[in-house]
Design an enzyme around this catalytic site. Structure first.
Site, PDB file in Angstrom:
ATOM      1  N   GLU A   1      -9.779   7.236   3.692  1.00 34.13           N
ATOM      2  CA  GLU A   1     -10.603   6.412   4.692  1.00 34.13           C
ATOM      3  C   GLU A   1      -9.702   5.273   4.773  1.00 34.13           C
ATOM      4  O   GLU A   1      -9.053   4.716   4.002  1.00 34.13           O
ATOM      5  CB  GLU A   1     -11.788   6.127   4.006  1.00 34.13           C
ATOM      6  CG  GLU A   1     -12.022   4.990   2.891  1.00 34.13           C
ATOM      7  CD  GLU A   1     -11.362   5.187   1.749  1.00 34.13           C
ATOM      8  OE1 GLU A   1     -11.061   6.509   1.264  1.00 34.13           O
ATOM      9  OE2 GLU A   1     -10.785   4.192   1.154  1.00 34.13           O
TER      10      GLU A   1
ATOM     11  N   LYS B   1       0.892  -1.223   0.131  1.00 35.64           N
ATOM     12  CA  LYS B   1       0.083   0.057   0.151  1.00 35.64           C
ATOM     13  C   LYS B   1       0.934   1.319  -0.029  1.00 35.64           C
ATOM     14  O   LYS B   1       0.354   2.191  -0.397  1.00 35.64           O
ATOM     15  CB  LYS B   1      -0.936  -0.025   1.475  1.00 35.64           C
ATOM     16  CG  LYS B   1      -2.087  -0.894   0.915  1.00 35.64           C
ATOM     17  CD  LYS B   1      -3.210  -0.457   2.144  1.00 35.64           C
ATOM     18  CE  LYS B   1      -4.259  -1.514   1.799  1.00 35.64           C
ATOM     19  NZ  LYS B   1      -4.396  -2.925   1.975  1.00 35.64           N
TER      20      LYS B   1
ATOM     21  N   SER C   1       1.194  -9.805  -0.900  1.00 37.26           N
ATOM     22  CA  SER C   1       1.469  -8.574  -0.686  1.00 37.26           C
ATOM     23  C   SER C   1       1.639  -7.863   0.653  1.00 37.26           C
ATOM     24  O   SER C   1       1.939  -6.755   0.541  1.00 37.26           O
ATOM     25  CB  SER C   1      -0.354  -8.330  -1.012  1.00 37.26           C
ATOM     26  OG  SER C   1      -1.008  -8.976  -0.175  1.00 37.26           O
TER      27      SER C   1
HETATM   28  C1  LIG Z   1      -5.157  -3.800   1.543  1.00 38.46           C
HETATM   29  C2  LIG Z   1      -4.519  -5.291   1.329  1.00 38.46           C
HETATM   30  C3  LIG Z   1      -4.663  -6.027   0.222  1.00 38.46           C
HETATM   31  C4  LIG Z   1      -5.955  -5.818  -0.745  1.00 38.46           C
HETATM   32  O1  LIG Z   1      -5.868  -4.699  -1.416  1.00 38.46           O
HETATM   33  P1  LIG Z   1      -5.622  -4.891  -3.081  1.00 38.46           P
HETATM   34  O2  LIG Z   1      -6.105  -3.185  -3.310  1.00 38.46           O
HETATM   35  O3  LIG Z   1      -6.695  -5.426  -3.460  1.00 38.46           O
HETATM   36  O4  LIG Z   1      -4.166  -5.082  -3.117  1.00 38.46           O
HETATM   37  C5  LIG Z   1      -4.027  -7.272   0.138  1.00 38.46           C
HETATM   38  N1  LIG Z   1      -3.037  -7.381   0.910  1.00 38.46           N
HETATM   39  C6  LIG Z   1      -2.581  -6.804   1.811  1.00 38.46           C
HETATM   40  C7  LIG Z   1      -1.390  -7.136   2.660  1.00 38.46           C
HETATM   41  C8  LIG Z   1      -3.329  -5.607   2.033  1.00 38.46           C
HETATM   42  O5  LIG Z   1      -2.860  -4.776   3.049  1.00 38.46           O
END
Ligand SMILES: *Cc1c(COP(=O)(O)O)cnc(C)c1O
Length: 424
Positions: free
Chosen positions: A139, A117, A406
């Protein structure tokens, strides 16, 4: 007596260090549709009063994305602050559990603040500074996007207000403390269900009150034009690096690329740099909760229909009358009824395929990743790894499946403990 580690136990050092995978990255590598349309999806379904502000942001992004100075500053902060490029790690012990293809993990969990993010928050905060606004608002649901935005604003010296449902403030207190420590003000939203949807409405209300002085920093590839394009452009740093690193590591492109899909930002950023490679399959993991055949899931593409949500036409979970349905996922980051419009187009064209992954499959995979690779992944990311292992099992050992991990799972420890104790 000296002992030499055996070749089997110690991987051989590479002949040379990998090239800087961030080099050659561009923010304008993919087209920016002038009206924000991705086929039949996307666009800008917003109240008249926000049109000038959204148009100003779109014009500013169209300009910034091809400005070499803007790119240079973004790339500098990616290196020096976020810690990019993040590694692409071979995961042989994890792959062995699927006894199929090689599995490579793109380690976004090693980015500053623990997830992808921050790539988006830093880029948009740079744009907000370029626009000369006095305040950034955001938000947040679970608090991850709020923390990333507060971090970027602290670095660049911009005032930051994060709208958060009062119920989420109670549930996610450590992230509230992080945001406040970083100098942001957390605005408690005490309306409706006191969760993310109410926080979105509250942030939009504040934006409408001063559309010239405020920049609304959206956290995923969703919403009205230009956000789906801009967030994609910024998150493409993931796929750009991964493509370079995969070629460096294996000498060829992966057979399949996999990421989890909440709003769709880490996945669109992973997919698009591979979109022109005809031999590379693109696969998204959606949160299936208790199962897509139950009412408790958040799989907007697999289980949804075409409609309008938060300013864009896209796939979303709705009832027969078009009312948005409540969602469920054990993972807060995937618990959203819609998806970015470019994914809706990729699904419609067949270029990418989307698959449901249940809470149970994700949680079993999370433990597997911990024990085989020494990584505690975010629950969101465990959905992607679960799908990656399914695809690896169908392939031979000379093929590669690349999975974007992610984020890290430290934020999820309480949920993981409750699940293991049978309380979720
Ligand atoms: C917020 C988040 C997501 C989901 O958000 P996307 O916009 O679909 O990438 C996925 N993995 C993590 C670790 C997150 O914090």
């Amino acid at each position: 007596m000296t002992t030499t580690p055996s070749a089997a136990a110690m991987p051989e050092a590479p002949a040379r260090e990998p090239d800087d995978a961030l080099a050659g990255f561009r923010l304008d590598a993919h087209p920016m549709p002038g009206d924000g349309a991705f086929g039949a999806f996307g666009g800008s379904w917003i109240p008249e009063i926000l049109v000038p502000a959204a148009s100003r942001i779109a014009a500013a992004w169209a300009d910034a994305r091809r400005d070499p100075e803007f790119l240079a500053e973004y790339a500098h902060l990616c290196r020096m602050f976020i810690g990019r490029p993040t590694p692409l790690q071979d995961a042989p012990r994890l792959a062995a559990t699927a006894s199929g293809a090689q599995v490579l993990l793109k380690r976004e969990d090693l980015a500053h603040t623990g997830a992808h993010k921050i790539n988006n928050a830093i880029g948009q905060a740079l744009l907000a500074r370029r626009l000369g606004v006095t305040r950034v608002i955001a938000e947040t649901g679970a608090g991850q996007h709020g923390v990333a935005t507060a971090t970027a604003c602290a670095l660049l010296g911009i005032e930051c207000v994060v709208h958060m449902g009062a119920h989420d403030i109670e549930r996610q207190h450590p992230n509230v403390e992080r945001m406040e420590l970083l100098g942001a003000r957390v605005h408690a939203v005490d309306e409706g269900t006191r969760t993310l949807t109410d926080a979105v409405s509250s942030a939009i209300r504040e934006w409408v009150g001063d559309p010239d002085g405020i920049y609304y920093l959206i956290g995923s590839a969703v919403g009205m034009h230009p956000f789906p394009t801009m967030v994609r452009d910024l998150q493409c740093v993931i796929g750009h690096e991964a493509r370079v690193q995969c070629l460096e590591l294996t000498g060829s492109l992966p057979g399949a690329v996999v990421a989890c899909v909440g709003g769709g930002s880490n996945s669109i950023g992973t997919f698009m740099p591979f979109a022109a490679d005809a031999g590379v399959e693109l696969h998204g993991a959606e949160a299936a909760g208790d199962g897509v055949d139950t009412p408790r899931h958040a799989a907007s593409i697999v289980g949804g229909r075409d409609g309008v949500l938060h300013g864009a036409r896209t796939m979303l979970l709705q009832d027969a009358d078009g009312q948005v349905l409540p969602t469920h996922s054990i993972s807060a980051g995937l618990d959203y009824p819609g998806v970015g419009p470019e994914h809706a187009q990729l699904a419609a064209s067949g270029r990418a395929t989307y698959h449901p992954v249940t809470d149970d499959e994700a949680m079993a995979t999370l433990e597997l990743v911990c024990r085989t690779e020494g990584i505690i992944p975010a629950i969101e990311s465990a959905h992607a790894v679960a799908l990656g292992l399914r695809l690896a099992a169908e392939r031979s050992a000379d093929e590669t499946v690349l999975v974007t991990l992610s984020g890290r799972g430290d934020k999820d420890l309480a949920t993981i403990a409750a699940y293991r104790a049978g309380r979720v």
